[in-house]
Structures are given as C-alpha cells and as structure tokens.
Write a protein that holds these residues in place. Sequence first.
Motif, PDB file in Angstrom:
ATOM      1  N   GLU A 171     104.308  53.450  14.870  1.00 12.61           N
ATOM      2  CA  GLU A 171     103.816  54.951  14.991  1.00 12.61           C
ATOM      3  C   GLU A 171     104.416  55.693  13.988  1.00 12.61           C
ATOM      4  O   GLU A 171     104.281  56.749  13.251  1.00 12.61           O
ATOM      5  CB  GLU A 171     104.236  55.777  16.234  1.00 12.61           C
ATOM      6  CG  GLU A 171     102.707  55.739  17.277  1.00 12.61           C
ATOM      7  CD  GLU A 171     103.195  56.331  18.547  1.00 12.61           C
ATOM      8  OE1 GLU A 171     103.878  57.302  18.582  1.00 12.61           O
ATOM      9  OE2 GLU A 171     102.640  55.490  19.298  1.00 12.61           O
ATOM     10  N   ARG A 172     105.998  55.653  13.884  1.00 10.67           N
ATOM     11  CA  ARG A 172     106.840  56.334  13.159  1.00 10.67           C
ATOM     12  C   ARG A 172     106.502  56.129  11.463  1.00 10.67           C
ATOM     13  O   ARG A 172     106.562  56.983  10.614  1.00 10.67           O
ATOM     14  CB  ARG A 172     108.391  56.108  13.312  1.00 10.67           C
ATOM     15  CG  ARG A 172     108.729  56.594  14.381  1.00 10.67           C
ATOM     16  CD  ARG A 172     110.327  56.609  14.969  1.00 10.67           C
ATOM     17  NE  ARG A 172     110.710  57.127  15.886  1.00 10.67           N
ATOM     18  CZ  ARG A 172     111.739  57.960  15.871  1.00 10.67           C
ATOM     19  NH1 ARG A 172     112.485  58.117  14.640  1.00 10.67           N
ATOM     20  NH2 ARG A 172     112.120  58.568  16.789  1.00 10.67           N
ATOM     21  N   GLU A 220     103.212  57.984  10.544  1.00  8.82           N
ATOM     22  CA  GLU A 220     103.420  59.511  10.256  1.00  8.82           C
ATOM     23  C   GLU A 220     104.103  59.896   9.179  1.00  8.82           C
ATOM     24  O   GLU A 220     103.899  60.945   8.798  1.00  8.82           O
ATOM     25  CB  GLU A 220     104.397  59.951  11.407  1.00  8.82           C
ATOM     26  CG  GLU A 220     103.814  59.977  12.902  1.00  8.82           C
ATOM     27  CD  GLU A 220     104.863  60.338  13.911  1.00  8.82           C
ATOM     28  OE1 GLU A 220     106.078  60.633  13.708  1.00  8.82           O
ATOM     29  OE2 GLU A 220     104.455  60.500  15.118  1.00  8.82           O
ATOM     30  N   GLU A 274     106.065  49.269  19.136  1.00  5.32           N
ATOM     31  CA  GLU A 274     104.977  50.483  19.070  1.00  5.32           C
ATOM     32  C   GLU A 274     105.496  51.802  18.229  1.00  5.32           C
ATOM     33  O   GLU A 274     104.853  52.245  17.631  1.00  5.32           O
ATOM     34  CB  GLU A 274     104.473  50.808  20.588  1.00  5.32           C
ATOM     35  CG  GLU A 274     104.030  49.572  21.234  1.00  5.32           C
ATOM     36  CD  GLU A 274     104.909  48.654  21.919  1.00  5.32           C
ATOM     37  OE1 GLU A 274     105.965  49.382  22.300  1.00  5.32           O
ATOM     38  OE2 GLU A 274     104.746  47.610  22.329  1.00  5.32           O
ATOM     39  N   GLU A 275     106.746  51.950  18.687  1.00  2.00           N
ATOM     40  CA  GLU A 275     107.161  53.025  18.176  1.00  2.00           C
ATOM     41  C   GLU A 275     107.590  52.970  16.802  1.00  2.00           C
ATOM     42  O   GLU A 275     107.261  54.107  15.846  1.00  2.00           O
ATOM     43  CB  GLU A 275     108.564  53.428  18.893  1.00  2.00           C
ATOM     44  CG  GLU A 275     109.016  54.923  18.647  1.00  2.00           C
ATOM     45  CD  GLU A 275     110.572  55.284  19.466  1.00  2.00           C
ATOM     46  OE1 GLU A 275     110.976  55.804  19.070  1.00  2.00           O
ATOM     47  OE2 GLU A 275     110.307  54.590  20.563  1.00  2.00           O
ATOM     48  N   ILE A 276     107.929  52.176  16.315  1.00  2.33           N
ATOM     49  CA  ILE A 276     108.139  51.725  14.936  1.00  2.33           C
ATOM     50  C   ILE A 276     106.815  51.917  13.989  1.00  2.33           C
ATOM     51  O   ILE A 276     106.836  52.403  12.908  1.00  2.33           O
ATOM     52  CB  ILE A 276     108.726  50.222  14.545  1.00  2.33           C
ATOM     53  CG1 ILE A 276     110.134  50.110  14.975  1.00  2.33           C
ATOM     54  CG2 ILE A 276     108.665  50.103  13.056  1.00  2.33           C
ATOM     55  CD1 ILE A 276     110.836  48.843  15.062  1.00  2.33           C
ATOM     56  N   ASP A 307     117.329  52.401  16.527  1.00  2.00           N
ATOM     57  CA  ASP A 307     116.771  51.370  17.759  1.00  2.00           C
ATOM     58  C   ASP A 307     115.713  51.480  18.127  1.00  2.00           C
ATOM     59  O   ASP A 307     115.609  52.628  18.778  1.00  2.00           O
ATOM     60  CB  ASP A 307     117.845  50.859  18.663  1.00  2.00           C
ATOM     61  CG  ASP A 307     118.270  49.420  18.854  1.00  2.00           C
ATOM     62  OD1 ASP A 307     117.623  48.656  17.975  1.00  2.00           O
ATOM     63  OD2 ASP A 307     119.020  49.288  19.619  1.00  2.00           O
ATOM     64  N   HIS A 308     114.521  51.198  17.836  1.00  2.00           N
ATOM     65  CA  HIS A 308     113.134  51.707  18.042  1.00  2.00           C
ATOM     66  C   HIS A 308     112.324  50.638  18.680  1.00  2.00           C
ATOM     67  O   HIS A 308     112.673  49.406  18.264  1.00  2.00           O
ATOM     68  CB  HIS A 308     112.205  52.220  17.021  1.00  2.00           C
ATOM     69  CG  HIS A 308     112.980  53.541  16.761  1.00  2.00           C
ATOM     70  ND1 HIS A 308     113.238  54.760  17.298  1.00  2.00           N
ATOM     71  CD2 HIS A 308     113.723  53.697  15.468  1.00  2.00           C
ATOM     72  CE1 HIS A 308     113.830  55.567  16.530  1.00  2.00           C
ATOM     73  NE2 HIS A 308     114.142  54.952  15.443  1.00  2.00           N
ATOM     74  N   ARG A 309     111.340  50.759  19.706  1.00  2.00           N
ATOM     75  CA  ARG A 309     110.512  49.560  20.112  1.00  2.00           C
ATOM     76  C   ARG A 309     109.413  49.243  19.103  1.00  2.00           C
ATOM     77  O   ARG A 309     109.286  50.245  18.189  1.00  2.00           O
ATOM     78  CB  ARG A 309     109.981  50.184  21.070  1.00  2.00           C
ATOM     79  CG  ARG A 309     110.863  50.277  22.489  1.00  2.00           C
ATOM     80  CD  ARG A 309     109.880  50.666  23.795  1.00  2.00           C
ATOM     81  NE  ARG A 309     109.232  52.035  23.337  1.00  2.00           N
ATOM     82  CZ  ARG A 309     108.131  52.323  23.786  1.00  2.00           C
ATOM     83  NH1 ARG A 309     107.620  51.847  25.277  1.00  2.00           N
ATOM     84  NH2 ARG A 309     107.660  53.501  23.839  1.00  2.00           N
ATOM     85  N   LYS A 330     112.970  57.616   9.078  1.00  2.00           N
ATOM     86  CA  LYS A 330     112.448  57.667  10.306  1.00  2.00           C
ATOM     87  C   LYS A 330     112.489  56.334  11.185  1.00  2.00           C
ATOM     88  O   LYS A 330     112.561  56.395  12.225  1.00  2.00           O
ATOM     89  CB  LYS A 330     110.872  57.876  10.148  1.00  2.00           C
ATOM     90  CG  LYS A 330     110.482  59.446   9.630  1.00  2.00           C
ATOM     91  CD  LYS A 330     109.171  59.853  10.281  1.00  2.00           C
ATOM     92  CE  LYS A 330     109.255  61.231   9.881  1.00  2.00           C
ATOM     93  NZ  LYS A 330     108.019  61.991  10.632  1.00  2.00           N
ATOM     94  N   LEU A 331     112.524  55.313  10.364  1.00  2.00           N
ATOM     95  CA  LEU A 331     112.698  54.083  10.946  1.00  2.00           C
ATOM     96  C   LEU A 331     114.342  53.648  11.491  1.00  2.00           C
ATOM     97  O   LEU A 331     114.558  52.532  11.778  1.00  2.00           O
ATOM     98  CB  LEU A 331     112.052  52.877  10.308  1.00  2.00           C
ATOM     99  CG  LEU A 331     110.338  53.054   9.765  1.00  2.00           C
ATOM    100  CD1 LEU A 331     110.215  52.101   8.945  1.00  2.00           C
ATOM    101  CD2 LEU A 331     109.789  52.924  11.122  1.00  2.00           C
TER     102      LEU A 331
END
Length: 174
Positions: free
Chosen positions: A169-170, A173, A165-167, A161-163, A157-158
């Motif tokens: 959250e993922r 989850e 905040e999104e990292i 390239d993620h922001r 899930k990680l």
Amino acid sequence: TGDERYLEPYRRALGLMEERLADLKASARENPAQVELLREIDAITRQKLAELRQTVDLRMAGQTGAAMAIVRTDTAKEAMHPLRDLIGDLYAQQNELLDTRRQAWEDAAVVSAYYSWGGSAFLLILIFASAGMTAREYRLKAEQAWVNTGLSSVSMKLQGDHRIEEIGERALES
C-alpha cells in the motif's frame, strides 16, 4: 608679345612636367607597355620643351624673327599629334587596368560575402545543434531527477518495520 605674364603657364609647366612624369614612371614601373609609352612621351615632351625654350630665349633676346622662324617650322605642331596619341593610349591602358582591378575587387567582395554568409549559416547551425543537445540533456536530467525523487519518496515511506500488505500500500501511494 613680350609680356612676361604670358610665360607663367610655360614656367609652371616646366616644373610640373618633370614631377608628373616621374610620378607616372614610378606608378607604371611594373607594366612594360606603360613604361615604353612613358619613355616615348618623355622623349617627345623633352623635344617640345627644348623647342619652346629656344623660342622663348630667342624672343627674350630680341631675336623675334629667329623665334618666329622656329614657330613656322611646325615642329612643335607635328610633335603634338603623336604626343596626344601616346597620352590617349596611356589613358586607355590606365582605364583598362583600373577596370580590371575594379572587377577583381568586386569579385573579392562577392566571395567575401559568400564566405561571411556561409560562416554565419554554419555558426547558426552549430548554435541550433548545441541548443538541441542542451535541451535533450536537460530533459534527461529532469527525468532522472523525477525518478530519483520518486525512489526517494518510496524509500522514505518504506523505511521501518511494516507488514507485507502495508508495504504494498505504501509503495503504491508514492
């Protein structure tokens, strides 16, 4: 009586006596007390058989008076009392030896049973210990697999390239 059929038991006994005494001597050769008893029994038996042979031979030769004179001396009767006593002693010794051997066999059977039960109990303990170790190992492997699955899931899930905040959250989850 002069009747030959009355001599049959005597004639059968002549052959059997030697055979039976030889068997007894062979079985008792390691027991000095029994060897001595058998030596005495053999001597009295030979004396008795010699007297019987002499009496029968005289009677068959027609010398009935001489044969009856030997019978009236009671030497055969006097020989039978010690012979019966010796045979009784031998019988008692054999029974005592048999009882001793039977007791030794029973003791060995009891000891054998204890060893069998002890060995079985020890084997059962080893089986339970092995089962416990296998179960613990299985739980540890299952936990490790669960952790690896979770790490793999988070890792997938990680990816990319993620922001920031999104990292977060993922990661939560998974």
